[in-house]
Design an enzyme around this catalytic site. Structure first.
Site, PDB file in Angstrom:
ATOM      1  N   HIS A 299       0.852  -1.188   0.000  1.00 30.91           N
ATOM      2  CA  HIS A 299       0.000   0.000   0.000  1.00 30.91           C
ATOM      3  C   HIS A 299       0.891   1.242   0.000  1.00 30.91           C
ATOM      4  CE1 HIS A 299      -3.433  -2.455   1.979  1.00 30.91           C
ATOM      5  NE2 HIS A 299      -3.772  -2.179   0.727  1.00 30.91           N
ATOM      6  N   ASN A 474       3.246   1.801   3.324  1.00 35.53           N
ATOM      7  CA  ASN A 474       2.306   1.857   4.433  1.00 35.53           C
ATOM      8  C   ASN A 474       2.530   0.661   5.358  1.00 35.53           C
ATOM      9  OD1 ASN A 474      -1.219   1.684   5.026  1.00 35.53           O
ATOM     10  ND2 ASN A 474       0.109   3.318   5.727  1.00 35.53           N
ATOM     11  N   TYR A 475       3.700   0.015   5.186  1.00 30.54           N
ATOM     12  CA  TYR A 475       4.154  -1.109   6.019  1.00 30.54           C
ATOM     13  C   TYR A 475       3.339  -2.382   5.796  1.00 30.54           C
ATOM     14  CZ  TYR A 475       5.863   3.146   8.231  1.00 30.54           C
ATOM     15  OH  TYR A 475       6.408   4.389   8.448  1.00 30.54           O
ATOM     16  N   HIS A 476       2.883  -2.590   4.541  1.00 33.57           N
ATOM     17  CA  HIS A 476       2.024  -3.731   4.253  1.00 33.57           C
ATOM     18  C   HIS A 476       2.530  -4.571   3.073  1.00 33.57           C
ATOM     19  CE1 HIS A 476      -1.488  -1.102   5.993  1.00 33.57           C
ATOM     20  NE2 HIS A 476      -0.713  -1.603   6.952  1.00 33.57           N
ATOM     21  N   PRO A 477       3.798  -4.973   3.034  1.00 39.31           N
ATOM     22  CA  PRO A 477       4.249  -5.792   1.900  1.00 39.31           C
ATOM     23  C   PRO A 477       3.491  -7.114   1.840  1.00 39.31           C
ATOM     24  CG  PRO A 477       5.914  -5.746   3.637  1.00 39.31           C
ATOM     25  CD  PRO A 477       4.876  -4.734   4.014  1.00 39.31           C
TER      26      PRO A 477
END
Length: 541
Positions: A299, A474-477
């Site tokens: 994200h 957004n730290y969502h890999p």
């Protein structure tokens, strides 16, 4: 002990859930190998501790991207939890599932031309509900008996309230539950904490099993490869805190839950991945799976920052007296700003087609929020930051090996905003929330918008450059070892999270998803851990 029924590689959000359920519901012996540290630290426990941790901490591992040509050669960080509990121990604790269509889409992708294969919303909802212990909601979508404590914010800043009212002034509805019947609108998030203490997957699922001899957790143990024998995963090699190489063995299965960056790296180091890429690093290809490390999704987020015309918001940098006062209130009475994760309010909107599914998620942060990738020329003052996030991005990137050395960090190209559709969505989201600063009551407390510098007068060209300069994770890999239909040559996993081409090996973290969900990914990661344990327990010999 060097032999277990199951070995779980990565004690993060999903790994803790899978391991705990295999022990408590299946009576199995389980070893968790976690490369990071213990989750028991006061700054990790309190909701706003993440703001102290994010810019440098042993509890975070900072991956750097390759230079991103479409962003002018920028290199940016992708921080990941380096601690038991993974992201659930270091995140902002927002409890978000995504929307039913996300999971129906997974099921359609996996089914191909067949019937449903177990990832439809009605299949995953029981796992979300079963884990949830909500302090306000108890209905067909929510539960009060689960392990994971989910709560309303313990404190709501005035800027958060003004933000919600300003977005309503733009015509968006007030939403009392972003995990409810509809996602659209503005409102308060719920969080994975209770009474000012984080409820991570480590606390919720591992701590209750502290005295159970069936579960062993080994910290600071970095897996180097999965051990394969005759096409079957039989164990894991890891390097312990003393630097020694150790081999442990699984009687039944090995489960990878090291996250969307490290899980594909481990697969490739083990000889499972794109044959040409493996051979180029001198690794013998055991299973040719070209999809390993592909389909990298994240994200993208871009900030909008405004300065306040008074002492509104939580604090400005260096304001020690106010932080001391807040800390004292928390310690004496268990109340006040310290009970908040700092991101109380948010919104889901579709700026171009409001009646259709949201395309943008927003987070309201009542400070001038500066992180490792943000410029220093923004004045140190009271203010408000709104981050806009494209929640169903089309851009795809890659995770590749830098070398055959397990200590080498992988090469990452997330390609944030590379697809023009993502850029257009982000620009529309930026304009929507820049305009929100002009709405009552927010506009009465704002001195000026400083990012983007031109504020509401920003041109399309300047806004595009702003997005290119400041976009970050957004730290969502996710997505780098995806599930897929049998006829998909890029599918790494089958519909039960099993690695194709070998036996005894599964993946149960966000790398497994074929497409990212519309919202924060921590709750979906835990659902994947629960679903993985169910698949295993239902099919035991």
């Amino acid at each position: 002990m060097q032999k277990f029924d199951y070995i779980v590689v990565g004690g993060g959000s999903s790994g803790c859930v899978a391991a705990a359920k295999l022990v408590s519901e299946g009576g199995a012996s389980v070893l968790i190998l976690e490369a990071g540290h213990s989750n028991k630290h006061p700054l990790l426990d309190m909701p706003p501790g993440i703001f102290k941790m994010i810019n440098g901490s042993k509890f975070m591992r900072y991956h750097k991207t390759n230079p991103q040509a479409h962003l002018g050669g920028r290199v940016h960080d992708i921080p990941q939890g380096h601690v038991l509990g993974g992201g659930s121990s270091v995140n902002a604790q927002v409890y978000m599932r995504g929307r039913p269509d996300d999971y129906n889409e997974w099921d359609d992708i996996l089914a191909g031309n067949a019937d449903k294969v177990g990832w439809h919303w009605e299949d995953v909802l029981p796992h979300f509900r079963g884990m949830e212990n909500n302090n306000r909601l108890n209905n067909d979508l929510h539960n009060t008996d689960g392990e994971m404590l989910v709560s309303d914010p313990g404190h709501v800043n005035e800027f958060s309230r003004w933000f919600m009212q300003a977005v309503q002034a733009k015509g968006e509805p007030y939403n009392t539950d972003f995990n409810g019947s509809q996602q659209r609108g503005v409102g308060l998030y719920q969080f994975m904490n209770r009474h000012g203490k984080r409820s991570s997957s480590a606390y919720a699922f591992i701590t209750p099993l502290a005295n159970n001899s069936k579960l062993e957790v080994r910290l600071q143990c970095e897996a180097t490869r999965v051990l394969l024998e005759d096409g079957r995963a039989i164990g894991v090699e890891y390097r312990n805190a003393s630097g020694e190489l150790v081999s442990v063995f699984a009687e039944k299965e090995v489960i990878l839950s090291a996250g969307a960056i490290i899980t594909p790296k481990l697969l490739m180091l083990s000889g499972i991945g794109p044959a040409d890429h493996l051979v180029s690093h001198g690794i013998e290809c055991q299973v040719n799976l070209p999809g390993v490390g592909q389909n990298f999704i994240d994200h993208p987020e871009v900030p909008i920052t405004a300065l306040a015309n008074g002492p509104y918001g939580y604090f400005k940098q260096g304001e020690g007296w106010r932080m001391l006062k807040n800390g004292l209130q928390f310690k004496l009475f268990g109340s006040g700003p310290i009970t908040s994760a700092g991101v109380e309010a948010g919104a889901f909107v579709n700026p171009l087609k409001p009646a259709e599914l949201p395309t943008i998620q927003a987070f309201c942060v009542p400070i001038v929020y500066l992180d490792r990738d943000t410029v220093n020329e923004i004045p140190n003052d009271y203010g408000l930051t709104i981050t806009t996030v494209v929640i169903k991005p089309k851009s795809r990137g890659t995770v590749e090996l830098a070398s055959a050395d397990p200590a080498a960090m992988p090469l990452l190209s997330p390609n944030l905003l590379k697809d023009e559709a993502d850029m257009q969505a982000m620009m529309a989201g930026q304009r929507f929330f820049i305009d929100a600063f002009e709405q009552t009551p927010l506009r009465r407390r704002i001195k000026q918008v400083v990012l983007p510098k031109q504020g509401k007068a920003v041109t399309d060209e300047a806004l595009r450059e702003h997005c290119k300069r400041f976009v970050k994770t957004n730290y969502h890999p996710a997505g780098t070892a995806k599930m897929g239909a049998d006829n998909d040559p890029m599918a790494v996993l089958d519909s039960q999270l099993r690695v194709r081409g070998c036996t005894g090996l599964r993946v149960c973290d966000m790398s497994a998803v074929p497409n990212i969900n519309a919202g924060n990914t921590n709750a979906p990661a835990m659902m994947l851990g629960s679903r993985c344990a169910q698949f295993i327990l239902e099919n035991r010999d």
